[in-house]
Design an enzyme around this catalytic site. Structure first.
Site, mmCIF file in Angstrom:
data_model
loop_
_atom_site.group_PDB
_atom_site.id
_atom_site.type_symbol
_atom_site.label_atom_id
_atom_site.label_comp_id
_atom_site.label_asym_id
_atom_site.label_seq_id
_atom_site.Cartn_x
_atom_site.Cartn_y
_atom_site.Cartn_z
ATOM 1 N N GLN A 1 88.454 -102.951 -84.602
ATOM 2 C CA GLN A 1 88.901 -101.814 -83.773
ATOM 3 C C GLN A 1 90.421 -101.631 -83.859
ATOM 4 O OE1 GLN A 1 86.535 -104.245 -82.169
ATOM 5 N NE2 GLN A 1 85.202 -103.029 -83.425
ATOM 6 N N LYS B 1 91.925 -101.691 -92.322
ATOM 7 C CA LYS B 1 92.239 -103.101 -92.055
ATOM 8 C C LYS B 1 91.544 -104.012 -93.064
ATOM 9 C CE LYS B 1 90.550 -102.609 -87.916
ATOM 10 N NZ LYS B 1 90.353 -101.141 -87.828
ATOM 11 N N ASP C 1 89.464 -97.865 -88.178
ATOM 12 C CA ASP C 1 89.197 -97.360 -89.532
ATOM 13 C C ASP C 1 90.466 -96.986 -90.283
ATOM 14 O OD1 ASP C 1 86.468 -97.626 -88.900
ATOM 15 O OD2 ASP C 1 86.466 -95.655 -87.970
ATOM 16 N N GLY D 1 83.394 -101.816 -88.878
ATOM 17 C CA GLY D 1 82.897 -101.531 -90.222
ATOM 18 C C GLY D 1 84.080 -101.478 -91.154
ATOM 19 N N HIS D 2 84.132 -102.430 -92.083
ATOM 20 C CA HIS D 2 85.258 -102.477 -93.018
ATOM 21 C C HIS D 2 84.723 -102.290 -94.434
ATOM 22 C CE1 HIS D 2 87.330 -104.071 -89.580
ATOM 23 N NE2 HIS D 2 86.616 -105.167 -89.569
HETATM 24 P P1 GDP Z 1 88.796 -100.590 -91.235
HETATM 25 O O1 GDP Z 1 87.697 -100.496 -90.248
HETATM 26 O O2 GDP Z 1 90.151 -100.475 -90.633
HETATM 27 O O3 GDP Z 1 88.674 -101.795 -92.133
HETATM 28 O O4 GDP Z 1 88.661 -99.303 -92.167
HETATM 29 P P2 GDP Z 1 87.309 -98.703 -92.814
HETATM 30 O O5 GDP Z 1 86.905 -99.576 -93.961
HETATM 31 O O6 GDP Z 1 86.308 -98.414 -91.770
HETATM 32 O O7 GDP Z 1 87.836 -97.288 -93.323
HETATM 33 C C1 GDP Z 1 88.846 -97.170 -94.247
HETATM 34 C C2 GDP Z 1 88.292 -96.488 -95.507
HETATM 35 O O8 GDP Z 1 89.362 -96.057 -96.304
HETATM 36 C C3 GDP Z 1 87.470 -97.393 -96.401
HETATM 37 O O9 GDP Z 1 86.455 -96.614 -96.994
HETATM 38 C C4 GDP Z 1 88.457 -97.878 -97.452
HETATM 39 O O10 GDP Z 1 87.849 -98.189 -98.696
HETATM 40 C C5 GDP Z 1 89.319 -96.668 -97.584
HETATM 41 N N1 GDP Z 1 90.735 -96.932 -97.905
HETATM 42 C C6 GDP Z 1 91.544 -97.933 -97.456
HETATM 43 N N2 GDP Z 1 92.813 -97.747 -97.893
HETATM 44 C C7 GDP Z 1 92.790 -96.608 -98.631
HETATM 45 C C8 GDP Z 1 93.817 -95.852 -99.314
HETATM 46 O O11 GDP Z 1 94.986 -96.196 -99.329
HETATM 47 N N3 GDP Z 1 93.402 -94.686 -99.922
HETATM 48 C C9 GDP Z 1 92.110 -94.251 -99.903
HETATM 49 N N4 GDP Z 1 91.799 -93.124 -100.513
HETATM 50 N N5 GDP Z 1 91.145 -94.941 -99.256
HETATM 51 C C10 GDP Z 1 91.478 -96.085 -98.633
HETATM 52 P P1 IMO Z 2 86.720 -100.788 -87.013
HETATM 53 O O1 IMO Z 2 86.934 -102.280 -86.865
HETATM 54 C C1 IMO Z 2 86.285 -96.933 -85.001
HETATM 55 C C2 IMO Z 2 84.523 -97.011 -80.980
HETATM 56 C C3 IMO Z 2 83.171 -96.385 -80.802
HETATM 57 C C4 IMO Z 2 83.280 -95.910 -79.367
HETATM 58 C C5 IMO Z 2 84.081 -97.013 -78.699
HETATM 59 C C6 IMO Z 2 83.243 -98.034 -77.950
HETATM 60 O O2 IMO Z 2 85.842 -100.422 -88.154
HETATM 61 O O3 IMO Z 2 88.017 -100.064 -86.976
HETATM 62 P P2 IMO Z 2 81.611 -99.981 -78.746
HETATM 63 O O4 IMO Z 2 80.343 -99.933 -79.552
HETATM 64 O O5 IMO Z 2 82.666 -100.836 -79.352
HETATM 65 O O6 IMO Z 2 81.366 -100.301 -77.304
HETATM 66 O O7 IMO Z 2 82.156 -98.451 -78.763
HETATM 67 O O8 IMO Z 2 84.797 -97.660 -79.748
HETATM 68 N N1 IMO Z 2 84.593 -98.045 -82.040
HETATM 69 C C7 IMO Z 2 85.182 -97.862 -83.238
HETATM 70 N N2 IMO Z 2 85.754 -96.762 -83.782
HETATM 71 N N3 IMO Z 2 86.284 -98.100 -85.684
HETATM 72 C C8 IMO Z 2 85.743 -99.216 -85.138
HETATM 73 O O9 IMO Z 2 85.841 -100.435 -85.700
HETATM 74 C C9 IMO Z 2 85.116 -99.115 -83.870
HETATM 75 N N4 IMO Z 2 84.478 -99.996 -83.065
HETATM 76 C C10 IMO Z 2 84.178 -99.320 -81.937
HETATM 77 O O10 IMO Z 2 82.979 -95.314 -81.697
HETATM 78 O O11 IMO Z 2 84.053 -94.730 -79.305
HETATM 79 MG MG MG Z 3 86.026 -99.346 -89.837
#
Ligand code: GDP
Ligand code: IMO
Ligand code: MG
Length: 427
Positions: A223, A16, A13, A40-41
């Site tokens: 991840q 990416k 998170d 989850g992106h």
């Molecule tokens: P990922 O799993 O690595 O793709 O990240 P996620 O989407 O799960 O979580 C990142 C969150 O931060 C998302 O809600 C993005 O919209 C938000 N985000 C990404 N870059 C920035 C930033 O530079 N500033 C802020 N405020 N939010 C950001």
């Molecule tokens: P993104 O791509 C954050 C964590 C789960 C758990 C562990 C194992 O959005 O960064 P799993 O269901 O994969 O067997 O769970 O990994 N986990 C993540 N945490 N971001 C993710 O994906 C994750 N995908 C799995 O919370 O601790």
């Molecule tokens: Mg994510």
């Protein structure tokens, strides 16, 4: 331009999805090479917000071909639900390519994921419950069902029957659960066969041909480094290779093609699920970061655990992945803090260490040693160059760059595509 890898440098998170989307218009292919719908992106384009799980973030960029690589595990119901959702919003999903060698998640994987977590009790991993671990376990155990198996009715039945025989014994005798029906599982998979067929191809061949023509391939990790099955905080990890090495095995692209590795690192740290997290804040400061950063899971909605930037973790990620460039995200979330702690080393049983401890016990015992940086109050979301940032924010970025092992080539100052300070071109 050859292959570029994007990886998470912490516990996931980091942003990416936004980084991939940002580069999407300048690459020809975006490949998801590991994980499944545990990812989850969130990608924000103008006033539109998209939550992607199984589809590569490149799906949102016209002209770019999204690819689900062989290293991914696919829940077909989720795949088509996601495709339908994007189609309804006018996103063209027809270019998607799916590897014939990717494995599929079935009902017994989802069931086993959940009952196994319950069985572990206080030793649970805190998985997303999507069947990821059991599907990868079957892959390694040579019991998995691959995308290509769906296209041969007899083979599919044979393989599912063989696997289910064992799963049902486990469900009934270990977990005291009802056995699952073979016909129901076959039906679940078979209903997607005709829809899936046009997407399926030898993606390794397609990608290597593209590289041969001089096209650019972006390999996007789900991840992150500390969730990698080999290099993460095992056993509190996911079940796939989320680091840059996994980009090659998960896509069929050779390591020699990879020219750049971009590590995405948040200006603070978060983690979802169980496992050690030295800089975690269990107090009001943690809650403040969670609220201001919107740190709630895109996949499960769980509140993310929040803490300060951890230099040993970032340096470890730089080392394991060969990071050439970092993208520092969510710097804007730190606006308004009077002083910002940064963990520069750990105290492990009285010893100061600057590397990740070698053992699980060492990491469980690691206590953060902080240095403190003066904060800033100015709204930085409009910054587009380093010079636009307040002096203290510049100092914070410069220090993280100096300590973390690679240059900070871009800085996120908001969730939007354009809310980015580009310091060095990433492509
Ligand atoms: P990922 O799993 O690595 O793709 O990240 P996620 O989407 O799960 O979580 C990142 C969150 O931060 C998302 O809600 C993005 O919209 C938000 N985000 C990404 N870059 C920035 C930033 O530079 N500033 C802020 N405020 N939010 C950001
Ligand atoms: P993104 O791509 C954050 C964590 C789960 C758990 C562990 C194992 O959005 O960064 P799993 O269901 O994969 O067997 O769970 O990994 N986990 C993540 N945490 N971001 C993710 O994906 C994750 N995908 C799995 O919370 O601790
Ligand atoms: Mg994510």
């Amino acid at each position: 331009m050859p292959a570029i890898v994007i990886v998470g440098a912490q516990w996931g998170d980091e942003g990416k999805g936004k980084a991939t989307d940002l580069l999407g218009s300048r690459v020809d292919y975006v490949v998801k090479f590991n994980g499944g719908n545990n990812a989850g992106h969130t990608v924000v384009i103008g006033s539109e917000k998209y939550a992607l799980h199984l589809l590569p973030s490149g799906i949102l960029t016209p002209g770019c071909t999204p690819v689900i690589g062989n290293g991914v595990v696919i829940d077909l119901g989720v795949l088509f639900h996601e495709i339908d959702g994007l189609d309804a919003r006018g996103v063209d999903t027809s270019r998607l390519l799916v590897s014939a060698n990717a494995h599929v998640i079935t009902e017994y994987h989802r069931t086993l994921d959940k009952v196994n977590e319950r069985f572990l009790g206080s030793r649970k991993i805190g998985t997303t419950g999507r069947g990821i671990g059991p599907t990868y376990a079957d892959k390694m155990n040579r019991l998995g069902i691959r995308v290509q198996d769906l296209f041969d009715e007899k083979i599919l039945e044979q393989k599912v029957e063989g696997a289910l025989e064992l799963k049902n014994q486990i469900l009934a005798k270990v977990y005291n659960r009802r056995a699952l029906s073979l016909a129901a599982i076959i039906d679940e998979l078979a209903q997607y066969v005709d829809r899936l067929r046009p997407y399926v191809t030898d993606t390794s061949l397609v990608l290597n041909d593209a590289l041969g023509r001089g096209e650019t391939v972006l390999l996007e990790a789900g991840q992150a480094t500390l969730l990698d099955v080999d290099h993460g905080t095992y056993p509190f990890v996911t079940s796939s290779s989320a680091t840059s090495g996994g980009a090659c095995t998960g896509s069929g692209i050779p390591p020699t093609a990879v020219e750049r590795v971009i590590g995405i690192v948040k200006a603070y740290a978060t983690r979802v699920g169980e496992g050690p997290f030295p800089t975690e804040l269990l107090d009001a400061d943690g809650e403040r970061l969670r609220q201001s950063g919107g740190e709630f899971g895109t996949t499960t909605g769980r509140p993310r655990r929040c803490g300060w930037y951890d230099v040993p973790v970032a340096r470890y990620a730089a080392r394991i992945n060969g990071v050439t460039d970092f993208v520092l995200t969510k710097l804007d979330v730190l606006t308004g803090w009077e002083r910002i702690p940064v963990c520069v080393a750990y105290d492990v049983d009285g010893e100061r260490v600057t590397e990740m401890p070698m053992t699980q016990t060492g990491f469980h015992h690691a206590k953060p040693i902080y240095e403190y940086f003066d904060g800033w109050d100015e709204d930085i979301s409009g910054a587009r160059s380093l010079a636009d940032l307040p002096k203290n924010a510049q100092r914070y970025v410069a220090t993280l760059e100096e300590l973390s092992g690679a240059r900070m080539s871009a800085i996120g100052v908001g969730p939007g595509r354009d809310e980015t300070v580009v310091v060095h071109d990433l492509i």
